[in-house]
Design an enzyme around this catalytic site. Structure first.
Site: not given
Length: 451
Positions: A379-381, A420
């Site tokens: 997700n965040d990456v 995050a």
């Protein structure tokens, strides 16, 4: 003569530890690096048993037995998804060992107060910090950054007090002062790690590993043990270098990470902020058909893959695609998962060829030529807000530029934000199709549809 042989054994062990660290730098040599490290530790332990000052072999044998049993069951029973927690625990044990050795030295009347206080201070911080890291990773406490007003000032004041007490302990050593220093150092460790959010946890684990190494180095000076000094310095330095690499991969400074606050945003306030449309839901059959007719597929694994233990079926999917003449590559972000190298270890466990696995800087330029990107549990990456939204918690972090691909499949249980706490606009992009469900089950259905 005995002391000379022990020193030679220590020197051999130190060299083997250096080669072990070097081997762990690459997935291809990691297994050999582990075995080299185990051999180095065996030589070190056996050599230490011949130190003339050692008298009570029964307690040593008992300690080796208890530690061996714990280590064996940890290696066998702990799942790969819980590996970050286990590393945090081991870092904590290393720090706690430094505290107890410092205590033993003071009780025994050792005059090495400076070395003991350094080992105690760093070891206590490593121990308590690891406790918080473990609790956050294990879900025993919130993974969000826990902050309060004037926190940085309070921590700075606490750090000054700890240093002052350490100086007083060196000048006026006593057991009471030792206990005060130990208590304050442990409390400082708690306060340093509590404000750090889960998104920064890979860096925190690396930093705590470095702390435990430097604590061992300090204790090595206290004991006059060359091996502890060398190995502690190696572990401390390698942990510090890895922390720098991780921070570089997130485009953050180590100071900003350790000051905390990343991930403190409320998910409820950020969820939906990037929603510029409606997420399109697809089926495993859709994904199977499109990927079979593609020329290049790039797979982006994340922590969701680890939780679902989907790496083996993912490799089967890759093998099926390659049998159809499709080019398949894996894209690994430096902070994918919850510890450095987490995804690499999982893919190696599934026997994914090393030559198909690429780091961010080597694969990013290829997304523009990819027909399909299969994001499984990440997700965040992959969040483009890291490049466009200066108010985002992940702003400035290098990402995998999946948005450049023709078609993107996101395998996720829901549209919930990542660790995050930041919503991902790629969920709603025109070239994205969501595959909702367990990562392993969805991928199994994709593979079945390929038959």
């Amino acid at each position: 003569m005995t002391n000379n042989l022990i020193m030679i054994a220590y020197l051999i062990s130190s060299v083997l530890f250096i080669f072990s660290i070097r081997g762990l730098a690459s997935p291809e040599t990691a297994r050999r690096g582990n075995l080299t490290g185990a051999l180095a530790m065996l030589i070190a332990v056996v050599a230490t048993l011949f130190v003339p000052s050692i008298k009570d072999y029964y307690m040593i044998a008992l300690a080796i037995l208890v530690g061996g049993v714990i280590g064996y069951f940890s290696a066998v029973k702990v799942k790969m998804t819980s590996l970050p927690q286990m590393v945090a625990v081991f870092n904590g044990f290393g720090g706690l060992a430094a505290v107890f050795i410092s205590l033993a030295e003071i009780i025994a009347g050792s005059q090495s107060y400076i070395e003991s206080s350094i080992g105690l201070l760093i070891g206590a911080i490593a121990f308590s910090g690891s406790v918080i890291a473990f609790a956050k990773l294990q879900g025993l406490m919130s993974g969000k950054a826990i902050t309060f007003k004037f926190q940085h000032g309070f921590n700075a004041l606490l750090g000054i007090v700890v240093i002052a007490v350490a100086v007083k302990f060196v000048m006026m050593p006593s057991l009471d002062m030792f206990y005060i220093l130990a208590g304050l150092s442990i409390f400082l460790g708690f306060m340093l790690i509590i404000p750090i959010g889960g998104a920064d946890m890979p860096v925190v684990i690396s930093v705590l590993n470095s702390y435990s190494g430097f604590a061992a180095c300090g204790i090595g000076f206290s004991l006059g043990n060359m091996l502890l000094i060398i190995v502690g310095a190696i572990v401390g330095a390698s942990g510090a270098i890895l922390s720098y690499i991780m921070c570089k991969g997130m485009n953050r400074s180590l100071v900003s990470v350790m000051l905390g606050g990343f991930g403190a945003e409320d998910s409820a306030s950020t969820a939906g902020s990037a929603n510029g449309g409606t997420a399109k839901s697809g089926s495993p059959e859709d994904a199977s058909f499109i990927m079979q007719n593609a020329q290049k597929v790039i797979i982006v694994p994340g922590y969701g893959m680890a939780v679902a233990q989907a790496q083996h079926i993912l490799r089967e999917m890759s093998d099926s695609l390659k049998a159809e003449g499709v080019e398949v590559k894996y894209a690994i972000h430096p902070v994918a998962g919850r510890m450095p190298g987490h995804m690499n270890v999982l893919l190696a466990e599934a026997n994914v060829p090393y030559e198909e696995v690429f780091e961010l800087e080597d694969i990013n330029r290829e997304f523009a030529t990819a027909d399909v990107v299969y994001v499984i549990g990440a997700n965040d990456v992959t969040n483009p807000l890291a490049k466009t939204d200066s108010t985002s918690a992940i702003y400035g972090m290098p990402i995998l530029e999946i948005e450049k691909a023709k078609t993107i499949f996101f395998v996720k249980r829901s549209l919930s934000p990542g660790y995050a706490g930041v919503d991902n606009p790629m969920f709603y992009a025109d070239n994205t199709m969501m595959l909702f469900g367990d990562a392993k089950q969805i991928t199994e259905k994709v593979v079945s549809a390929m038959d």
